[in-house]
Scaffold this active site. Structure first.
Site, PDB file in Angstrom:
ATOM      1  N   GLU A   4       4.099  22.803   1.239  1.00 36.88           N
ATOM      2  CA  GLU A   4       5.088  21.713   1.251  1.00 36.88           C
ATOM      3  C   GLU A   4       4.665  20.558   0.341  1.00 36.88           C
ATOM      4  O   GLU A   4       4.461  19.436   0.800  1.00 36.88           O
ATOM      5  CB  GLU A   4       5.246  21.190   2.680  1.00 36.88           C
ATOM      6  CG  GLU A   4       5.733  22.232   3.652  1.00 36.88           C
ATOM      7  CD  GLU A   4       5.804  21.735   5.096  1.00 36.88           C
ATOM      8  OE1 GLU A   4       6.503  22.367   5.877  1.00 36.88           O
ATOM      9  OE2 GLU A   4       5.137  20.720   5.414  1.00 36.88           O
ATOM     10  N   CYS A  16       7.969 -13.254  -2.736  1.00 33.29           N
ATOM     11  CA  CYS A  16       7.259 -14.449  -2.274  1.00 33.29           C
ATOM     12  C   CYS A  16       6.158 -14.120  -1.277  1.00 33.29           C
ATOM     13  O   CYS A  16       6.208 -14.583  -0.124  1.00 33.29           O
ATOM     14  CB  CYS A  16       8.248 -15.428  -1.669  1.00 33.29           C
ATOM     15  SG  CYS A  16       9.449 -15.925  -2.882  1.00 33.29           S
TER      16      CYS A  16
END
Ligand code: LLP
Length: 419
Positions: A272, A342
């Site tokens: 996978e 920020c």
């Protein structure tokens, strides 16, 4: 890390100059090279092919762009999906249900019902999930995810196979799980484990394979059940740093399959990979908007932040960066490449030696294809960026930039607040 062609000091991806792509589509922009996706898929599949039949399940949590899913569908890939959203995206991209394996954790009944209705295979994570699934339907192809007590990964957040994690049926309950599944009328087809993500060596994969083979043999001897598919999960790492070595996938395939062939009932091995297939196919292009010197530091301010690519802020991950329009020029100054969010944790790269950067330069962030866009957010009310697919000099937008209207579409202001 891929080696990108240098054309007169310009980084080239998919036959196009990165700076031209940035000028045409704006930044930040994720740019994926289609040929690289196909090459990576084929390389890992072909590593197994000489040894035994292999099913490659692309772990689409790494990248769910429909166009990329289409490419992998065309290649014959199977899918590892973890949510109804991923399952539905893959169905829309054209995957038939039988090529999708749903591996959930802490799955709600609501989601289980939706999954059953889609007709995909279900990798059951717990005895609770098994009982709840049986109440919905036993006409489902199931396998079990075991917690193999073998864990590895690039960061503690992504180690999933260790005993202390929430994942999988505990090892000492796994025979009981198959027994109960048979009693309920299921005919399980396989056994699965996933050790973690970003694993750079073969040894833990061999270790988990041996655990799975041992369990398969016990299932066969105690319950007479011959499981067909042994799924060793994903987690193959890639070299993010210039000095990292790529994992030897041929050795990985050889070592893993030699522990399976003739040693248990499995006729097919499943893997996978997410990162291995998609990480290095994509660069994130971002424009230098501000350059700041503080006396002891130089900041290269760009228009991508941890809303665009969260891995550096979240895991402290290294992503290589280059100045795409000054490609190959020697480094002159050490910069922190920082974004517009920020928070001081908002960085793309720290302490990187780069040629002198100026406003308007284009920075290419490498290996952004896995867990880049899929983990992006609209934090600070910035829309997710555009995604572009390139191939042999052609560029197509595969996802538009999110507008403010897209971000506000689901919001409602109660009328009583409108006066
Ligand atoms: N199979 C299962 C059951 C998984 O949980 C995962 C990843 C994979 C396969 C694929 O792992 P890969 O081959 O891509 O390493 N956000 C993190 C990675 C989280 C991986 C979670 N599970 C990152 O950015 O590094």
């Amino acid at each position: 890390m891929r080696n990108f062609r240098n054309e007169e000091g310009n980084m080239v991806i998919g036959g196009l100059r990165a700076a031209d792509i940035a000028a045409r589509f704006g930044t930040p922009v994720y740019v994926t090279d289609e040929s690289a996706v196909r090459e990576n898929y084929r390389r890992i599949r072909d590593a197994f092919k000489p040894h035994m039949p292999v099913r490659v399940h692309f772990a689409c949590k790494a990248n769910t762009a429909l166009a990329i899913l289409r490419i992998l569908e065309q290649e014959g890939s199977h899918i590892d999906a973890v949510s109804i959203g991923e399952v539905d995206a893959c169905l829309r991209a054209g995957f038939p249900p039988h090529r999708i394996l749903y591996t959930g954790v802490n799955v709600s009944d609501r989601e289980l019902k939706q999954i059953v209705a889609r007709g995909v295979n279900v990798n059951v994570d717990s005895l609770s999930e098994l009982e709840r699934l049986a109440r919905i339907s036993t006409e489902v192809n199931i396998s079990f995810r075991v917690n193999p007590q073998v864990g590895a990964g690039h960061h503690s957040h992504v180690v999933t196979g260790a005993k202390s994690t929430k994942f999988g049926v505990p090892k000492d309950l796994i025979i009981r799980a198959y027994d109960r599944a048979l009693e309920l009328g299921f005919m399980p087809f396989g056994l699965h484990a996933h050790i973690g993500a970003g694993v750079q060596d073969v040894a833990p994969f061999v270790e988990v394979t041996e655990v799975l083979v041992g369990i398969m043999n016990e299932v066969e001897s105690r319950l007479g059940l011959k499981l067909e598919v042994l799924d060793i999960g994903g987690g193959v790492g890639i070299p993010y740093r210039p000095e990292d070595k790529a994992m030897d996938v041929e050795a990985y395939a050889r070592e893993v399959t030699s522990r399976i062939k003739g040693r248990c009932s499995a006729k097919t091995v499943a893997i996978e990979p997410g990162r291995y297939i998609i990480a290095d196919t994509t660069v994130l292009l971002t424009t230098v908007v501000d350059v700041k010197e503080t006396g002891d530091k130089r900041f290269c301010g760009v228009d991508a932040g941890f809303n665009t690519l969260v891995r550096p802020a979240f895991y402290g991950s290294y992503h290589h960066v280059a100045v795409a329009n000054k490609f190959g020029r020697p480094g002159e100054f050490t910069y922190d490449v920082v974004g517009p969010i920020c928070e001081s944790g908002d960085f793309i790269a720290k302490d990187r030696l780069l040629p002198r950067v100026e406003e308007g330069d284009v920075i290419a962030v490498y290996d952004a294809g896995a867990y880049g866009f899929t983990m992006s957010s609209s934090y600070n009310m910035r829309g997710r960026p555009r995604e572009v697919l390139v191939k042999d000099g052609l560029a197509s937008v595969i996802r538009e930039e999110e507008s403010l209207d897209d971000l506000l579409r689901l919001e409602r202001i109660p009328t009583r607040l409108m006066i």
